[in-house]
Design an enzyme around this catalytic site. Structure first.
Site, PDB file in Angstrom:
ATOM      1  N   ASN A  71       0.857  -1.188   0.000  1.00 18.44           N
ATOM      2  CA  ASN A  71       0.000   0.000   0.000  1.00 18.44           C
ATOM      3  C   ASN A  71       0.886   1.229   0.000  1.00 18.44           C
ATOM      4  OD1 ASN A  71       0.556   0.854   2.823  1.00 18.44           O
ATOM      5  ND2 ASN A  71      -0.388  -1.119   3.306  1.00 18.44           N
ATOM      6  N   LYS A 106       7.561 -17.645 -10.697  1.00 16.69           N
ATOM      7  CA  LYS A 106       6.828 -16.488 -11.241  1.00 16.69           C
ATOM      8  C   LYS A 106       5.560 -16.973 -11.944  1.00 16.69           C
ATOM      9  CE  LYS A 106       7.140 -12.717 -14.552  1.00 16.69           C
ATOM     10  NZ  LYS A 106       7.918 -12.119 -15.672  1.00 16.69           N
ATOM     11  N   LYS A 109     -13.626   1.127  15.240  1.00 15.88           N
ATOM     12  CA  LYS A 109     -12.313   0.495  15.431  1.00 15.88           C
ATOM     13  C   LYS A 109     -11.815   0.697  16.856  1.00 15.88           C
ATOM     14  CE  LYS A 109     -11.030   0.560  10.591  1.00 15.88           C
ATOM     15  NZ  LYS A 109     -10.314   1.230   9.489  1.00 15.88           N
ATOM     16  N   LYS A 149     -11.228  -2.827  18.587  1.00 14.29           N
ATOM     17  CA  LYS A 149      -9.822  -3.158  18.863  1.00 14.29           C
ATOM     18  C   LYS A 149      -9.408  -2.821  20.294  1.00 14.29           C
ATOM     19  CE  LYS A 149      -8.810  -2.162  14.005  1.00 14.29           C
ATOM     20  NZ  LYS A 149      -7.870  -2.987  13.220  1.00 14.29           N
TER      21      LYS A 149
END
Ligand code: PMT
Length: 402
Positions: A208, A287, A338, A342
């Site tokens: 990311n 691959k 969250k 969490k």
């Protein structure tokens, strides 16, 4: 930033005096007010004009020069100094100060100042390791004088060993750091930062946009405020801050295990990293070849990674667990979810699709939500400032616990 701080830089007669030029230049770039005192021997290595030009202030040489402004120079310099840096510091001046000898402007001013005095030794290895020099440094350290350890490496005299003056960037970091209030001393703080990478095959991986900047700024400031910092970081292209223990990882599983190794004796876990929620179910050893023909799709099955923040939020005892929420919409609603799911102590929500916020940028726009339901919105700020806000809140919660 050293804006408006008065830094007196003493330059003594060693070949490393040329590096003092860069030290003064860097201090000025951080907006410090720099005044330079040179010993007579120092002027044999670098001209006073160089420092006068860089510091935009007159250079002080000898005690009995014509006083520039009718103060007794060494007293006015001693009193105005916020920090007194001697770079390079020769064995000679260490010996003089350790024995109370004040026979020139520099030694007299050092003896008269009440500000922090920082020495950056630079000398031949044998001199540096000489028991007399070592004893003088130990004695001065007992009195509260500070020393920036020299580097080990090839010296100008072509010998190899400790004695090369610390790099200018590290000297300036040390000086800047000396202005921080060490309010986090005694705390071990784990900071996770950066992306994770989840391999598909030996050539490809999923990742990311996290650059690590947010987490690195938190780690740097926590270190500057005296914490023992463990930075657990995915692969980034930026240098981690000095003075923190860096643990490099690639996958979310590796990050989980790295946090597990450090969590029990930490006081705070700050999860600024962007770990991947999923990883490919199968990682090919070879691959993956492109298939020609009618089927243009490549379907990959993913499995869930552990939620690191949630796991440690669940098992924490006295530790604080602080998380982030990277959202593109419904920022506060999703962040609140969250925070609860969490079991975080507070959460920093940032919209990662807004300009100047979230990934890669030097700035961030955050909303901080805590367990009391208090919501604080902040404008666009440097990530250093956001780090300061986060650590101030951590400090408050640590104090509330004690
Ligand atoms: O690194 P920069 O380029 O400076 O960008 C900063 C940032 C945008 C990455 C940072 O500000 C940020 O938002 N970090 C959290 C990114 C993220 O994963 O957010 P999330 O909403 O998906 O996860 C919520 C929290 O759970 C986060 O604290 C995350 O670290 C944690 N998490 C998520 C997934 C997972 N498997 N384990 C976790 O611990």
């Amino acid at each position: 930033m050293l804006k408006d701080k008065n830094i007196i830089v003493g330059v003594t007669g060693g070949i490393a005096a040329y590096k003092a030029v860069e030290v003064v230049s860097r201090l000025k770039k951080q907006k410090a007010n720099v005044e330079v005192i040179m010993t007579k021997n120092a002027t044999k290595f670098v001209t006073p004009l160089t420092f006068q030009t860089l510091a935009s202030n007159p250079v002080y040489l000898e005690m009995f020069d014509e006083p520039k402004n009718y103060d007794v120079e060494h007293i006015s310099l001693a009193e105005k100094a916020d920090v007194f840096l001697i770079a390079p510091t020769t064995a000679n001046i260490i010996g003089k100060i350790a024995n109370g000898i004040a026979d020139d402007l520099l030694t007299t001013t050092i003896m008269a100042t009440k500000s922090k005095v920082i020495f950056a030794p630079a000398m031949n290895t044998n001199m540096y390791l000489n028991p007399i020099v070592q004893k003088n440094m130990d004695y001065l350290m007992e009195l509260g004088y500070e020393f920036i350890d020299p580097c080990t490496g090839l010296l100008a005299c072509q010998t190899h060993g400790p004695g090369r003056m610390a790099e200018p960037v590290d000297i300036v970091d040390y000086v800047a750091n000396s202005f921080y209030d060490k309010d986090l001393v005694g705390n071990k703080i784990i900071v996770t930062a950066g992306p994770t990478i989840e391999p598909l095959d030996p050539v490809r991986y999923i990742t990311n946009h996290s650059s690590g900047k947010m987490g690195y700024k938190i780690a740097e400031l926590a270190k500057n405020r005296g914490a023992q910092v463990v930075l657990i970081t995915g692969p980034t292209s930026i240098e981690p801050p000095k003075g923190v223990r860096v643990v490099r990882i690639n996958t979310t599983m590796e990050m989980f295990r790295a946090v597990e190794d450090e969590f029990n004796d930490c006081q705070v876990l700050i999860k600024a990293a962007a770990p991947s929620d999923y990883r490919p179910k199968v990682v090919s050893n070879e691959k993956i070849k492109k298939k020609d023909g009618e089927n243009d799709e490549l379907n990959i099955e993913y499995v869930k990674n552990p939620d690191i923040a949630a796991h440690f939020g669940r098992i924490k005892t006295n530790q604080l667990v602080v998380g982030f929420a990277a959202e593109t919409n419904n920022l506060v609603e999703y962040a609140k979810e969250k925070l609860e799911k969490k079991n975080l102590d507070f959460i920093i929500a940032n919209n990662v699709s807004a300009d100047g916020s979230g990934f890669k940028s030097d700035t961030n726009i955050v909303t901080i939500i805590d367990r009391n339901g208090e919501i604080n919105d902040y404008p666009i700020l440097n990530k250093s400032k956001v780090a300061e806000i986060i650590l101030d809140k951590v400090m408050t919660l640590i104090n509330d616990k004690s």
